[in-house]
Design a protein around this motif. Structure first.
Motif, PDB file in Angstrom:
ATOM      1  N   GLU A 199      -5.864  -8.467  -4.930  1.00 13.80           N
ATOM      2  CA  GLU A 199      -6.855  -9.503  -5.215  1.00 13.80           C
ATOM      3  C   GLU A 199      -7.666  -9.870  -3.982  1.00 13.80           C
ATOM      4  OE1 GLU A 199      -5.015 -12.837  -7.037  1.00 13.80           O
ATOM      5  OE2 GLU A 199      -4.455 -11.769  -8.867  1.00 13.80           O
ATOM      6  N   SER A 200      -7.096  -9.688  -2.796  1.00 12.13           N
ATOM      7  CA  SER A 200      -7.802 -10.033  -1.567  1.00 12.13           C
ATOM      8  C   SER A 200      -7.224  -9.215  -0.425  1.00 12.13           C
ATOM      9  CB  SER A 200      -7.672 -11.529  -1.259  1.00 12.13           C
ATOM     10  OG  SER A 200      -6.311 -11.880  -1.097  1.00 12.13           O
ATOM     11  N   GLU A 201      -7.914  -9.251   0.724  1.00  8.01           N
ATOM     12  CA  GLU A 201      -7.423  -8.527   1.892  1.00  8.01           C
ATOM     13  C   GLU A 201      -6.611  -9.464   2.769  1.00  8.01           C
ATOM     14  OE1 GLU A 201      -8.969  -5.639   5.544  1.00  8.01           O
ATOM     15  OE2 GLU A 201     -10.393  -6.936   4.508  1.00  8.01           O
ATOM     16  N   GLY A 202      -5.445  -9.003   3.190  1.00  8.87           N
ATOM     17  CA  GLY A 202      -4.610  -9.811   4.066  1.00  8.87           C
ATOM     18  C   GLY A 202      -3.589  -8.950   4.780  1.00  8.87           C
ATOM     19  N   ALA A 203      -3.098  -9.442   5.910  1.00  6.38           N
ATOM     20  CA  ALA A 203      -2.149  -8.676   6.713  1.00  6.38           C
ATOM     21  C   ALA A 203      -0.846  -8.421   5.958  1.00  6.38           C
ATOM     22  CB  ALA A 203      -1.871  -9.417   8.023  1.00  6.38           C
ATOM     23  N   ASN A 204      -0.438  -9.360   5.103  1.00 10.25           N
ATOM     24  CA  ASN A 204       0.813  -9.179   4.366  1.00 10.25           C
ATOM     25  C   ASN A 204       0.734  -7.992   3.410  1.00 10.25           C
ATOM     26  OD1 ASN A 204       2.109 -11.320   5.602  1.00 10.25           O
ATOM     27  ND2 ASN A 204       1.497 -12.801   4.039  1.00 10.25           N
ATOM     28  N   PHE A 205      -0.421  -7.841   2.745  1.00  6.19           N
ATOM     29  CA  PHE A 205      -0.551  -6.694   1.844  1.00  6.19           C
ATOM     30  C   PHE A 205      -0.658  -5.404   2.642  1.00  6.19           C
ATOM     31  CE2 PHE A 205      -2.434  -3.718  -1.133  1.00  6.19           C
ATOM     32  CZ  PHE A 205      -1.741  -3.995  -2.298  1.00  6.19           C
ATOM     33  N   TRP A 206      -1.347  -5.450   3.788  1.00  3.94           N
ATOM     34  CA  TRP A 206      -1.409  -4.267   4.643  1.00  3.94           C
ATOM     35  C   TRP A 206      -0.010  -3.846   5.080  1.00  3.94           C
ATOM     36  CZ3 TRP A 206      -4.687  -0.615   4.985  1.00  3.94           C
ATOM     37  CH2 TRP A 206      -6.059  -0.838   4.863  1.00  3.94           C
ATOM     38  N   LEU A 207       0.860  -4.808   5.306  1.00  3.88           N
ATOM     39  CA  LEU A 207       2.242  -4.492   5.674  1.00  3.88           C
ATOM     40  C   LEU A 207       2.922  -3.706   4.552  1.00  3.88           C
ATOM     41  CD1 LEU A 207       4.581  -4.770   7.662  1.00  3.88           C
ATOM     42  CD2 LEU A 207       5.107  -6.990   6.630  1.00  3.88           C
ATOM     43  N   GLN A 208       2.667  -4.092   3.307  1.00  6.54           N
ATOM     44  CA  GLN A 208       3.216  -3.347   2.172  1.00  6.54           C
ATOM     45  C   GLN A 208       2.652  -1.925   2.128  1.00  6.54           C
ATOM     46  OE1 GLN A 208       3.036  -5.521  -1.627  1.00  6.54           O
ATOM     47  NE2 GLN A 208       2.716  -7.410  -0.477  1.00  6.54           N
TER      48      GLN A 208
END
Length: 230
Positions: A91-100
């Protein structure tokens, strides 16, 4: 998107009508191939990996327009060829999703990334180093320039950009750092936020100076649109 949305989109783009039944059959046939691609094994080492997200407006199930971020990972493999090794949607860009995303790359066989080219997203570098601790980070200079110029008054932008280019287009890191000092001396009082941002991020903005000039632009330029068009 619903089947009706897809059919409508194809009609608008190509003036071709496709029934929901035909679309459903196509999706059923290609879905297994997509899943195989998404989960395929990757090389153990990639010399350069570019990571960026593109934001799109899409229609949700309730027909409302929503934002989605498509995370793109383009790699230069050991044979010197570019390879799209992953696309992920959130839904959005964020460091937590990049970690996944990075964790998924590791689970698919990636053991090391020599150089990771990224934008200036907060926490991005930390996410990369938590999964690939030996990776060298190169933040995208183009993103940094665009983020800087929006804080500069329009009447100063041409002159400021001329001075800024002396920094990131310098022949080597030593000259670049001298030019950064000159930039601070000339513009620091008027645009302290811009200068402070360059100084704070300098170690990750200047990594490309360690490499041959012929490949510097390839390293320091990063962007989702260029990833998709490469």
């Amino acid at each position: 998107m619903s089947l009706a949305d897809i059919s409508e989109h194809i009609k608008e783009l190509y003036d071709v009508s496709i029934s929901n039944q035909t679309l459903s059959g196509i999706i059923d046939r290609i879905t297994p191939e997509v899943k195989l691609w998404q989960n395929r094994a990757l090389d153990s080492v990639y010399p350069i990996v570019w990571m960026d997200a593109i934001h799109f407006k899409v229609k949700g199930e309730d027909r409302r327009t929503e934002s989605r971020a498509v995370y793109n990972i383009l790699a230069l493999n050991k044979e010197g060829k570019k390879e799209l090794i992953g696309m992920y949607i959130s839904e959005s860009e964020g460091a937590n999703f990049w970690l996944q995303v990075l964790t998924d790359l590791k689970s698919r066989g990636v053991e090391d990334i020599l150089i990771a080219c990224t934008d200036n997203l907060k926490g991005f570098s930390e996410a990369i180093l938590s999964v690939f601790p030996a990776t060298e980070i190169q933040k995208c200079v183009i993103h940094q320039v665009r983020g800087s110029i929006k804080y500069v008054a329009s009447k100063d932008q041409k002159e400021f950009m001329r001075d800024l280019k002396l920094v990131y287009q310098a022949m080597n890191k030593e000259i670049a750092e001298d030019e950064l000092l000159n930039l601070e001396e000339k513009w620091g009082k008027k645009y302290p936020i811009v200068i402070e941002s360059w100084q704070r991020n300098w170690s990750e903005l200047s990594a490309y100076f360690s490499y041959d000039p012929m490949i510097r632009k390839m390293i320091y330029r990063n962007g989702g649109r260029s990833i998709l068009l490469s």
